[in-house]
Design a protein around this motif. Sequence first.
Motif, PDB file in Angstrom:
ATOM      1  N   ARG A  36       3.150  11.138 -16.308  1.00 49.14           N
ATOM      2  CA  ARG A  36       2.496  11.779 -15.465  1.00 49.14           C
ATOM      3  C   ARG A  36       1.524  11.037 -14.616  1.00 49.14           C
ATOM      4  O   ARG A  36       1.547  11.226 -13.273  1.00 49.14           O
ATOM      5  N   CYS A  37       0.829  10.000 -15.059  1.00 51.82           N
ATOM      6  CA  CYS A  37      -0.120   9.087 -13.951  1.00 51.82           C
ATOM      7  C   CYS A  37       0.782   8.302 -13.096  1.00 51.82           C
ATOM      8  O   CYS A  37       0.594   8.100 -11.991  1.00 51.82           O
TER       9      CYS A  37
ATOM     10  N   ASN B  51       3.046  10.175  -5.764  1.00 52.11           N
ATOM     11  CA  ASN B  51       2.828  11.271  -4.965  1.00 52.11           C
ATOM     12  C   ASN B  51       1.886  10.923  -4.185  1.00 52.11           C
ATOM     13  O   ASN B  51       1.759  11.524  -2.826  1.00 52.11           O
ATOM     14  N   ARG B  52       0.986   9.999  -4.421  1.00 51.07           N
ATOM     15  CA  ARG B  52      -0.188   9.749  -3.419  1.00 51.07           C
ATOM     16  C   ARG B  52       0.204   8.895  -2.342  1.00 51.07           C
ATOM     17  O   ARG B  52      -0.455   8.882  -1.153  1.00 51.07           O
TER      18      ARG B  52
ATOM     19  N   GLU C  30      -0.376   9.903   2.168  1.00 49.37           N
ATOM     20  CA  GLU C  30      -1.151   8.951   2.611  1.00 49.37           C
ATOM     21  C   GLU C  30      -2.620   8.697   2.087  1.00 49.37           C
ATOM     22  O   GLU C  30      -3.592   8.598   2.920  1.00 49.37           O
ATOM     23  N   SER C  31      -2.716   9.182   0.746  1.00 48.67           N
ATOM     24  CA  SER C  31      -3.936   9.049   0.063  1.00 48.67           C
ATOM     25  C   SER C  31      -4.482   7.361  -0.046  1.00 48.67           C
ATOM     26  O   SER C  31      -5.576   7.261  -0.275  1.00 48.67           O
ATOM     27  N   TYR C  32      -3.373   6.470  -0.017  1.00 52.12           N
ATOM     28  CA  TYR C  32      -3.787   5.038   0.008  1.00 52.12           C
ATOM     29  C   TYR C  32      -3.623   4.664   1.441  1.00 52.12           C
ATOM     30  O   TYR C  32      -2.394   4.998   2.001  1.00 52.12           O
TER      31      TYR C  32
END
Length: 70
Positions: free
Chosen positions: A30-31, A37-38, A42-44
């Motif tokens: 899951r992690c 998915n991040r 563009e979360s990163y």
Amino acid sequence: MARDSTQRGPKCPLCGKPAAAEFRPFCSARCKQVDLNRWPSESYRVPARSVDEEEDEVPRPSGPGPQDDD
């Protein structure tokens, strides 16, 4: 030697639980998927400066300008 629960090891970068060898550096599938998915969302991001900001910070030569030799 047996490992007790007080020993420190690598921790999951998302939730902080101990990392599992199968999903390293994460603790679970899951992690691992949450991290994957991040990226497309563009979360990163790597901090970047625009070209205009870089041009503003170019040091200007000090002292007198070019001299004419006559």
